[in-house]
Design an enzyme around this catalytic site. Structure first.
Site, PDB file in Angstrom:
ATOM      1  N   ARG A 162      -6.130  19.801  26.005  1.00 56.68           N
ATOM      2  CA  ARG A 162      -4.872  20.287  25.057  1.00 56.68           C
ATOM      3  C   ARG A 162      -3.629  20.811  26.768  1.00 56.68           C
ATOM      4  O   ARG A 162      -2.957  21.968  26.359  1.00 56.68           O
ATOM      5  CB  ARG A 162      -4.194  20.747  24.559  1.00 56.68           C
ATOM      6  CG  ARG A 162      -4.903  19.679  23.169  1.00 56.68           C
ATOM      7  CD  ARG A 162      -3.977  18.066  22.691  1.00 56.68           C
ATOM      8  NE  ARG A 162      -4.134  18.015  21.671  1.00 56.68           N
ATOM      9  CZ  ARG A 162      -5.239  16.840  21.862  1.00 56.68           C
ATOM     10  NH1 ARG A 162      -6.439  16.007  22.742  1.00 56.68           N
ATOM     11  NH2 ARG A 162      -5.285  15.921  20.496  1.00 56.68           N
ATOM     12  N   SER A 237      -0.385  17.683  15.213  1.00 59.85           N
ATOM     13  CA  SER A 237      -1.686  18.891  14.760  1.00 59.85           C
ATOM     14  C   SER A 237      -0.799  20.562  15.844  1.00 59.85           C
ATOM     15  O   SER A 237      -0.462  20.119  16.609  1.00 59.85           O
ATOM     16  CB  SER A 237      -2.625  19.060  16.730  1.00 59.85           C
ATOM     17  OG  SER A 237      -3.966  17.691  16.097  1.00 59.85           O
ATOM     18  N   GLU A 333      -0.461  24.758  19.240  1.00 59.75           N
ATOM     19  CA  GLU A 333      -0.481  23.735  20.147  1.00 59.75           C
ATOM     20  C   GLU A 333       1.216  23.344  20.687  1.00 59.75           C
ATOM     21  O   GLU A 333       1.521  22.857  22.147  1.00 59.75           O
ATOM     22  CB  GLU A 333      -1.116  22.500  20.125  1.00 59.75           C
ATOM     23  CG  GLU A 333      -1.252  21.382  20.566  1.00 59.75           C
ATOM     24  CD  GLU A 333      -1.178  20.542  20.812  1.00 59.75           C
ATOM     25  OE1 GLU A 333      -0.518  19.617  20.911  1.00 59.75           O
ATOM     26  OE2 GLU A 333      -2.679  19.307  19.648  1.00 59.75           O
TER      27      GLU A 333
HETATM   28  N1  EPU Z   1     -10.838  18.163   8.674  1.00 63.77           N
HETATM   29  C1  EPU Z   1     -11.488  19.235   7.836  1.00 63.77           C
HETATM   30  N2  EPU Z   1     -10.300  19.181   6.891  1.00 63.77           N
HETATM   31  C2  EPU Z   1      -8.324  18.943   7.831  1.00 63.77           C
HETATM   32  C3  EPU Z   1      -8.477  18.088   8.973  1.00 63.77           C
HETATM   33  C4  EPU Z   1     -10.040  17.400   9.409  1.00 63.77           C
HETATM   34  O1  EPU Z   1     -12.428  19.535   7.446  1.00 63.77           O
HETATM   35  O2  EPU Z   1      -7.860  18.808   7.088  1.00 63.77           O
HETATM   36  C5  EPU Z   1     -12.516  18.129  10.121  1.00 63.77           C
HETATM   37  C6  EPU Z   1     -13.139  16.811   9.073  1.00 63.77           C
HETATM   38  O3  EPU Z   1     -13.898  16.336   8.435  1.00 63.77           O
HETATM   39  C7  EPU Z   1     -14.052  16.597  10.444  1.00 63.77           C
HETATM   40  C8  EPU Z   1     -13.129  17.686  11.969  1.00 63.77           C
HETATM   41  O4  EPU Z   1     -12.372  18.535  10.704  1.00 63.77           O
HETATM   42  O5  EPU Z   1     -14.898  16.693  10.889  1.00 63.77           O
HETATM   43  C9  EPU Z   1     -12.565  17.157  13.361  1.00 63.77           C
HETATM   44  O6  EPU Z   1     -11.324  16.382  11.886  1.00 63.77           O
HETATM   45  P1  EPU Z   1     -10.575  14.618  12.627  1.00 63.77           P
HETATM   46  O7  EPU Z   1     -11.307  13.867  13.065  1.00 63.77           O
HETATM   47  O8  EPU Z   1      -9.073  14.790  12.377  1.00 63.77           O
HETATM   48  O9  EPU Z   1     -10.380  15.810  14.027  1.00 63.77           O
HETATM   49  P2  EPU Z   1      -9.191  16.803  14.593  1.00 63.77           P
HETATM   50  O10 EPU Z   1     -10.050  18.139  15.184  1.00 63.77           O
HETATM   51  O11 EPU Z   1      -8.704  17.993  14.059  1.00 63.77           O
HETATM   52  C10 EPU Z   1      -8.477  16.405  16.879  1.00 63.77           C
HETATM   53  C11 EPU Z   1      -6.739  16.321  17.584  1.00 63.77           C
HETATM   54  C12 EPU Z   1      -6.137  14.415  17.075  1.00 63.77           C
HETATM   55  C13 EPU Z   1      -6.845  13.923  17.465  1.00 63.77           C
HETATM   56  C14 EPU Z   1      -8.016  14.100  16.383  1.00 63.77           C
HETATM   57  C15 EPU Z   1      -9.277  12.880  17.006  1.00 63.77           C
HETATM   58  C16 EPU Z   1      -6.447  18.932  18.481  1.00 63.77           C
HETATM   59  C17 EPU Z   1      -5.732  19.744  17.933  1.00 63.77           C
HETATM   60  N3  EPU Z   1      -6.545  17.431  17.471  1.00 63.77           N
HETATM   61  O12 EPU Z   1      -7.947  16.738  15.288  1.00 63.77           O
HETATM   62  O13 EPU Z   1      -4.844  15.099  18.023  1.00 63.77           O
HETATM   63  O14 EPU Z   1      -6.303  12.513  16.506  1.00 63.77           O
HETATM   64  O15 EPU Z   1      -9.144  15.372  17.186  1.00 63.77           O
HETATM   65  O16 EPU Z   1      -9.469  12.755  18.289  1.00 63.77           O
HETATM   66  O17 EPU Z   1      -7.038  18.695  19.200  1.00 63.77           O
HETATM   67  C18 EPU Z   1      -2.825  15.874  18.284  1.00 63.77           C
HETATM   68  O18 EPU Z   1      -3.437  16.541  19.234  1.00 63.77           O
HETATM   69  O19 EPU Z   1      -1.290  16.388  17.739  1.00 63.77           O
HETATM   70  C19 EPU Z   1      -3.543  15.174  17.392  1.00 63.77           C
HETATM   71  C20 EPU Z   1      -3.533  15.054  15.554  1.00 63.77           C
END
Ligand code: EPU
Length: 337
Positions: A162, A237, A333
């Site tokens: 990012r 995010s 972010e």
């Molecule tokens: N999780 C929770 N609670 C929540 C959300 C997530 O416990 O409310 C846990 C999930 O269970 C999982 C882990 O966190 O174990 C990761 O969750 P997820 O796969 O949804 O990905 P993320 O790390 O929360 C990142 C990006 C997203 C992108 C997803 C998928 C960042 C800041 N965000 O989210 O990007 O879509 O991975 O690759 O890196 C964005 O940048 O706007 C965005 C949506």
């Protein structure tokens, strides 16, 4: 050149925050953009692309320049690859769909990300195991200082998680006008190892996925987890996932045995901010017109007429609570204006 006065920016930011711009112009050619930049009477300028990564907390006293440059052009191709230049004002998801319809592979995992082509490199958009940098060749940008067009190679852009030069030393100094990508024409290298994609494809009964299938799977996952900005204002995010030392992580594990993590290096891991925020009790919390999304705690939302400052204050409360509970600082972010 038509500069409008006192324009609401509500339709121009995906959070749907209603603030005013003193002056506003939408530019659809590089020449027009250069003319606008030459105007001395508006020293304070705000460049607006898709408005998908910003939180507007007050009226803008100055000139908002909306980048509406359009066009997608095939620059070169051989048997295996195609090089495509897309103008900054093209909607990102429509560009992804255009590539998929032409069977050009490489950005299908980035389906349905809000925003425009020209803002995608600034924060090196990423999702489901792929980042923009993976297919990026170069971009063109106008220097606000010299008013000339410069080319940035992938190395120049210094991409990170990012992050890019446009969020660091070149911040506020350039306007991106186009981005050039290299995509595959056949033998597409699919990235479906990301857990949610594999299981979604299984649900769809697809054993030999195409790039179209991967895009459909990503769209289904995103629709199930992330609010559609056209229905509920949001900026994806709101926070970055923090990187912490392994020793700090091991200490946390003693109290929170279910904390997820991804290895970054020998002694660092990335922790999902969404998990920390959920554990801190904020997931699904609504405070009047704003709150934390019920399916993804990383996403702050505007249910109607929230003020940017309300959302900013909520984000500060979340940061403070996460710091107190886990001793982890989570960084914002989105750009706060
Ligand atoms: N999780 C929770 N609670 C929540 C959300 C997530 O416990 O409310 C846990 C999930 O269970 C999982 C882990 O966190 O174990 C990761 O969750 P997820 O796969 O949804 O990905 P993320 O790390 O929360 C990142 C990006 C997203 C992108 C997803 C998928 C960042 C800041 N965000 O989210 O990007 O879509 O991975 O690759 O890196 C964005 O940048 O706007 C965005 C949506």
């Amino acid at each position: 050149m038509h500069i409008k006065r006192n324009i609401s920016l509500k339709p121009y930011n995906t959070f749907g925050i209603d603030v005013l711009a003193n002056f506003f112009i939408s530019v659809s050619s590089i020449n027009e953009l250069k003319q606008v930049l030459a105007l001395n009477e508006h020293p304070n300028k705000l460049i607006l692309g898709g408005g998908s990564n910003m939180l507007l907390t007050k009226d803008f006293e100055g000139l908002v320049i909306h980048i509406n440059l359009k066009g997608i052009e095939i620059i070169s191709k051989n048997d295996d690859f195609v090089t495509i230049k897309a103008s900054a004002g093209e909607n990102w998801h429509e560009f992804v769909l255009w590539c998929i319809n032409n069977d050009f592979g490489g950005i299908e995992n980035l389906s349905l990300i809000p925003g425009n082509v020209g803002t995608a490199p600034i924060q090196n958009i990423g999702a489901y195991g792929i980042e923009l940098k993976d297919t990026f060749v170069s971009c063109e940008a106008i220097s606000l200082e010299t008013k000339t067009l410069e080319t940035f190679t992938k190395t120049d852009c210094d991409f990170g998680y990012r992050n890019s030069i446009f969020k660091q030393r070149a911040k506020g100094k350039y306007i991106l006008t186009s981005v050039t990508f290299i995509l595959s024409k056949n033998n597409h290298k699919l990235h479906i190892d990301y857990g949610a994609i594999a299981s979604q494809l299984e649900t769809m009964h697809i054993t030999h996925p195409t790039i179209q299938d991967v895009s459909k799977a990503v769209i289904a996952i995103r629709q199930s987890k992330l609010p559609n900005p056209k229905e509920i204002g949001n900026s994806g995010s709101f926070f970055k996932n923090p990187v912490i030392s392994k020793s700090n992580f091991n200490t946390l594990l003693q109290n929170f045995s279910d904390i997820p993590s991804y290895p970054i290096s020998e002694d660092e891991v990335k922790v999902p901010a969404g998990w920390l925020i959920e554990k801190a009790g904020f997931k699904g919390k609504q405070f009047g017109d704003y709150g934390v999304h019920k399916n993804q705690a990383l996403v702050l939302v505007n249910y109607g007429n929230a003020k940017g400052s309300d959302i900013l204050n909520l984000s500060k409360l979340i940061q403070k609570t996460v710091k107190r509970l886990f001793d982890i600082s989570i960084e914002v972010e989105v750009n706060i204006l």
